[in-house]
Design a protein around this motif. Structure first.
Motif, mmCIF file in Angstrom:
data_model
loop_
_atom_site.group_PDB
_atom_site.id
_atom_site.type_symbol
_atom_site.label_atom_id
_atom_site.label_comp_id
_atom_site.label_asym_id
_atom_site.label_seq_id
_atom_site.Cartn_x
_atom_site.Cartn_y
_atom_site.Cartn_z
ATOM 1 N N PHE A 43 0.824 -1.212 0.000
ATOM 2 C CA PHE A 43 0.000 0.000 0.000
ATOM 3 C C PHE A 43 0.856 1.258 0.000
ATOM 4 O O PHE A 43 0.508 2.252 -0.646
ATOM 5 N N ALA A 44 1.958 1.252 0.727
ATOM 6 C CA ALA A 44 2.849 2.419 0.731
ATOM 7 C C ALA A 44 3.450 2.630 -0.656
ATOM 8 O O ALA A 44 3.635 3.774 -1.092
ATOM 9 N N ILE A 45 3.741 1.537 -1.356
ATOM 10 C CA ILE A 45 4.237 1.649 -2.733
ATOM 11 C C ILE A 45 3.171 2.314 -3.606
ATOM 12 O O ILE A 45 3.469 3.220 -4.386
ATOM 13 N N PHE A 46 1.917 1.889 -3.453
ATOM 14 C CA PHE A 46 0.828 2.504 -4.217
ATOM 15 C C PHE A 46 0.645 3.977 -3.845
ATOM 16 O O PHE A 46 0.380 4.815 -4.704
ATOM 17 N N GLU A 47 0.776 4.297 -2.535
ATOM 18 C CA GLU A 47 0.689 5.696 -2.111
ATOM 19 C C GLU A 47 1.793 6.522 -2.765
ATOM 20 O O GLU A 47 1.564 7.652 -3.197
ATOM 21 N N GLY A 48 2.990 5.940 -2.800
ATOM 22 C CA GLY A 48 4.111 6.632 -3.423
ATOM 23 C C GLY A 48 3.884 6.870 -4.901
ATOM 24 O O GLY A 48 4.145 7.970 -5.413
ATOM 25 N N ILE A 49 3.373 5.858 -5.588
ATOM 26 C CA ILE A 49 3.092 6.010 -7.017
ATOM 27 C C ILE A 49 2.013 7.067 -7.240
ATOM 28 O O ILE A 49 2.121 7.907 -8.136
ATOM 29 N N ALA A 50 0.964 7.057 -6.404
ATOM 30 C CA ALA A 50 -0.109 8.048 -6.536
ATOM 31 C C ALA A 50 0.422 9.455 -6.287
ATOM 32 O O ALA A 50 0.047 10.403 -6.990
ATOM 33 N N ALA A 51 1.310 9.598 -5.299
ATOM 34 C CA ALA A 51 1.860 10.925 -5.015
ATOM 35 C C ALA A 51 2.791 11.370 -6.138
ATOM 36 O O ALA A 51 2.797 12.548 -6.504
ATOM 37 N N LEU A 52 3.576 10.451 -6.688
ATOM 38 C CA LEU A 52 4.469 10.805 -7.792
ATOM 39 C C LEU A 52 3.688 11.188 -9.045
ATOM 40 O O LEU A 52 4.105 12.054 -9.809
ATOM 41 N N ALA A 53 2.546 10.546 -9.237
ATOM 42 C CA ALA A 53 1.712 10.842 -10.401
ATOM 43 C C ALA A 53 0.841 12.074 -10.172
ATOM 44 O O ALA A 53 0.081 12.460 -11.054
ATOM 45 N N LYS A 54 0.968 12.664 -8.962
ATOM 46 C CA LYS A 54 0.154 13.823 -8.579
ATOM 47 C C LYS A 54 -1.333 13.539 -8.774
ATOM 48 O O LYS A 54 -2.082 14.335 -9.333
ATOM 49 N N ASP A 55 -1.725 12.365 -8.294
ATOM 50 C CA ASP A 55 -3.105 11.906 -8.417
ATOM 51 C C ASP A 55 -4.036 12.776 -7.569
ATOM 52 O O ASP A 55 -3.624 13.378 -6.592
ATOM 53 N N ASP A 56 -5.295 12.825 -7.940
ATOM 54 C CA ASP A 56 -6.278 13.606 -7.200
ATOM 55 C C ASP A 56 -6.724 12.918 -5.912
ATOM 56 O O ASP A 56 -7.515 13.484 -5.158
ATOM 57 N N VAL A 57 -6.233 11.704 -5.649
ATOM 58 C CA VAL A 57 -6.572 10.999 -4.419
ATOM 59 C C VAL A 57 -5.910 11.688 -3.227
ATOM 60 O O VAL A 57 -6.440 11.702 -2.126
ATOM 61 N N ILE A 58 -4.755 12.292 -3.452
ATOM 62 C CA ILE A 58 -4.006 12.961 -2.399
ATOM 63 C C ILE A 58 -4.526 14.387 -2.248
ATOM 64 O O ILE A 58 -4.622 15.128 -3.214
ATOM 65 N N TRP A 59 -4.871 14.780 -1.022
ATOM 66 C CA TRP A 59 -5.367 16.123 -0.765
ATOM 67 C C TRP A 59 -4.228 17.120 -0.857
ATOM 68 O O TRP A 59 -3.106 16.852 -0.454
ATOM 69 N N ARG A 60 -4.528 18.273 -1.351
ATOM 70 C CA ARG A 60 -3.560 19.375 -1.378
ATOM 71 C C ARG A 60 -3.638 20.094 -0.029
ATOM 72 O O ARG A 60 -4.719 20.457 0.428
ATOM 73 N N VAL A 61 -2.502 20.284 0.597
ATOM 74 C CA VAL A 61 -2.463 20.871 1.936
ATOM 75 C C VAL A 61 -1.666 22.173 1.877
ATOM 76 O O VAL A 61 -0.600 22.228 1.277
ATOM 77 N N ARG A 62 -2.195 23.192 2.529
ATOM 78 C CA ARG A 62 -1.494 24.484 2.583
ATOM 79 C C ARG A 62 -1.229 24.837 4.048
ATOM 80 O O ARG A 62 -2.030 24.568 4.918
ATOM 81 N N GLY A 63 -0.093 25.445 4.297
ATOM 82 C CA GLY A 63 0.225 25.927 5.635
ATOM 83 C C GLY A 63 0.513 24.835 6.641
ATOM 84 O O GLY A 63 0.321 25.035 7.836
ATOM 85 N N TYR A 64 0.968 23.686 6.213
ATOM 86 C CA TYR A 64 1.259 22.569 7.114
ATOM 87 C C TYR A 64 2.740 22.602 7.463
ATOM 88 O O TYR A 64 3.593 22.788 6.595
ATOM 89 N N THR A 65 3.062 22.413 8.714
ATOM 90 C CA THR A 65 4.442 22.498 9.175
ATOM 91 C C THR A 65 5.346 21.502 8.467
ATOM 92 O O THR A 65 6.470 21.822 8.091
#
Length: 147
Positions: A43-65
């Motif tokens: 699952f972490a591999i899939f999360e990494g692939i989704a983040a690398l592909a800039k998938d819409d599954v990952i929320w965009r976060v602003r102002g996070y430390t």
């Protein structure tokens, strides 16, 4: 007058369990923990692939430390997922290095998913809870080859 239990009573093997032996829960939990580590690694591999592909599954976060570039998060998840998968296989095979690395990497995975909470809160909480169980199971099992 006190009585001692009969070790050869019906339904028993005739010999008491050796002291210090692993309980059935811990031994079974250790195997389950290894499987959970392997699945968590995938699952972490899939999360990494989704983040690398800039998938819409990952929320965009602003102002996070602890905000990293999504590509950086992708590589972190991808590399750690591969390593956790390999160590999970090692734990399943009962290698001496498997348990120690399993506890350490699962701790790192818990910290990683705590930092990942704003991006995927529901999945991060599930992964943190499963990680706590994995660490418990690997620390409790005292079968040969344990820590």
């Amino acid at each position: 007058m006190t009585t001692t239990p009969n070790p050869a009573a019906p339904g028993t093997s005739g010999t008491p369990p050796p002291s210090g032996s692993a309980s059935g829960w811990a031994a079974g939990g250790s195997m389950f923990a290894a499987v959970l580590m392997m699945i968590s690694g995938v699952f972490a591999i899939f999360e990494g692939i989704a983040a690398l592909a800039k998938d819409d599954v990952i929320w965009r976060v602003r102002g996070y430390t602890f905000k990293f570039d999504l590509t950086a998060w992708g590589w972190i998840h991808l590399i750690l997922g591969i390593v956790v998968l390999i160590v999970g296989i090692g734990v399943l095979k009962g290698t001496p290095w498997g348990r120690a690395l399993g506890v350490a990497l699962t701790g790192v995975m818990i910290i990683l998913h705590f930092l990942w909470l704003p991006y995927q809160p529901f999945w991060s909480l599930i992964t943190i809870a499963l990680g706590v169980f994995v660490i418990w199971a690997l620390c409790v099992d005292r079968s040969p080859g344990a820590l």
